[in-house]
Design a protein around this motif. Sequence first.
Motif, PDB file in Angstrom:
ATOM      1  N   ASP A 169       9.279 119.796 141.572  1.00 36.16           N
ATOM      2  CA  ASP A 169       8.995 121.934 141.362  1.00 36.16           C
ATOM      3  C   ASP A 169       8.900 121.740 139.728  1.00 36.16           C
ATOM      4  O   ASP A 169       8.927 122.331 139.151  1.00 36.16           O
ATOM      5  N   THR A 200      12.600 121.980 147.394  1.00 42.22           N
ATOM      6  CA  THR A 200      12.061 122.868 148.165  1.00 42.22           C
ATOM      7  C   THR A 200      12.899 121.587 149.982  1.00 42.22           C
ATOM      8  O   THR A 200      12.902 122.179 150.749  1.00 42.22           O
ATOM      9  N   ARG A 201      12.133 120.313 149.696  1.00 44.81           N
ATOM     10  CA  ARG A 201      13.488 119.950 150.912  1.00 44.81           C
ATOM     11  C   ARG A 201      13.958 118.556 150.169  1.00 44.81           C
ATOM     12  O   ARG A 201      14.033 117.768 150.094  1.00 44.81           O
TER      13      ARG A 201
END
Length: 126
Positions: free
Chosen positions: A114, A101-102
């Motif tokens: 994740d 995500t980042r």
Amino acid sequence: QVRLVESGGGLMQAGGSLRLSCAASGGSFSRYAMGWFRQTGGKEREFVAAITWSGRSTLYTDSAKGRFTISRDNAKNTVYLQMNSLRPEDTGVYYCAADGTRPTATRRREAEYDYWGQGTQVTVSS
């Protein structure tokens, strides 16, 4: 889907060193920030170290600072955790995790990752 496989754990005396490896497959490794977490007994997993996708930024828990080094080789799809001056309290199952995500951030929270590996046991005897 990213598959992560840790290796390098084992039994070590206090003061010794171990290098953990985490090999990734099934995805674009360089798109992920990576982290190492540790779980002891029935406790929740705790953050140990994290590294951004480029390797330029790292983050450590206080107990790991000055003793552990996280690094990565994007050409080999592998992240490492070099652990020196090991202590009995470093004992636990070590997990690597991928944060898609980042990827430019280093994050501490388990929920922000994740994908997870199956873990590798590290035991440090006194």
